[in-house]
Write a protein that holds these residues in place. Structure first.
Motif, PDB file in Angstrom:
ATOM      1  N   LEU A  56     130.715  14.298  95.820  1.00 41.36           N
ATOM      2  CA  LEU A  56     129.889  14.265  97.032  1.00 41.36           C
ATOM      3  C   LEU A  56     130.694  13.766  98.234  1.00 41.36           C
ATOM      4  N   THR A  57     131.679  12.920  97.985  1.00 40.73           N
ATOM      5  CA  THR A  57     132.576  12.498  99.059  1.00 40.73           C
ATOM      6  C   THR A  57     133.375  13.696  99.564  1.00 40.73           C
ATOM      7  N   TYR A  59     132.409  16.801  99.346  1.00 43.33           N
ATOM      8  CA  TYR A  59     131.424  17.624 100.052  1.00 43.33           C
ATOM      9  C   TYR A  59     131.260  17.113 101.491  1.00 43.33           C
ATOM     10  N   TRP A  60     131.098  15.796 101.630  1.00 47.84           N
ATOM     11  CA  TRP A  60     130.919  15.201 102.955  1.00 47.84           C
ATOM     12  C   TRP A  60     132.148  15.454 103.837  1.00 47.84           C
ATOM     13  N   ARG A  63     132.005  18.847 105.186  1.00 46.21           N
ATOM     14  CA  ARG A  63     131.043  18.963 106.301  1.00 46.21           C
ATOM     15  C   ARG A  63     131.645  18.494 107.617  1.00 46.21           C
ATOM     16  N   GLN A  64     132.655  17.645 107.554  1.00 48.91           N
ATOM     17  CA  GLN A  64     133.280  17.126 108.764  1.00 48.91           C
ATOM     18  C   GLN A  64     134.257  18.120 109.384  1.00 48.91           C
ATOM     19  N   GLY A 106     130.789  21.905 101.321  1.00 45.74           N
ATOM     20  CA  GLY A 106     130.495  21.170 102.545  1.00 45.74           C
ATOM     21  C   GLY A 106     130.903  21.948 103.782  1.00 45.74           C
ATOM     22  N   ALA A 112     122.733  20.174 100.876  1.00 44.31           N
ATOM     23  CA  ALA A 112     123.281  18.954 100.282  1.00 44.31           C
ATOM     24  C   ALA A 112     122.546  18.550  99.011  1.00 44.31           C
TER      25      ALA A 112
END
Length: 141
Positions: A56-57, A59-60, A63-64, A106, A112
């Motif tokens: 998930l990190t 993925y985040w 997203r950035q 992401g 999400a």
């Protein structure tokens, strides 16, 4: 080391292994089960949650990254993403190649919650399979 310290180390190993950093969480999980078979369920929770949060990190981080049009993607990739969406992340449990999938999800702004669910299922199933395999080894030993 206490059981809690070992569980924390296992969690950290699983977390970093799910990012683009190198890691060997499967070996750490198997070694933990070999040393502390009575704490197998706790180890499964630690490894599964750490590995899921590591993905998930990624993925985040994806997203950035700036959004780009899908025109840069191959038609095959677009077709697979349209067909399977976030559930392709079940394959993120695969070593090395699977680590990039959450980053790409992401970047593509996939849902999400769906991504988190697919990641968790894939990660926990992988560790359950290792747990089962170690159970057979421990019985044979």
């Amino acid at each position: 080391m206490t059981d809690f310290s070992l569980l924390a180390a296992l969690w950290f190993s699983a977390f970093t292994s799910a990012t683009l950093l190198p890691g060997t969480s499967e070996a750490a999980f198997a070694a933990f089960l070999w040393q502390c078979p009575e704490a197998a369920f706790a180890a499964w929770l630690a490894a599964g949650s750490g590995n899921t949060l590591g993905s998930l990190t990624s993925y985040w981080l994806g997203r950035q990254l700036p959004e780009r049009g899908q025109s840069k993607l191959s038609p095959r990739a677009v077709s697979l993403l349209q067909r399977y969406g976030a559930w392709l992340l079940l394959l993120a449990r695969q070593p090395v190649a699977g680590d990039a999938l959450p980053l790409a999800a992401g970047w593509l702004r996939l849902n999400a919650w769906e991504c988190a669910a697919a990641l968790a299922v894939g990660k926990f199933v992988r560790y359950a399979l290792i747990w089962q395999g170690m159970g057979w080894l421990l019985q044979a030993a």
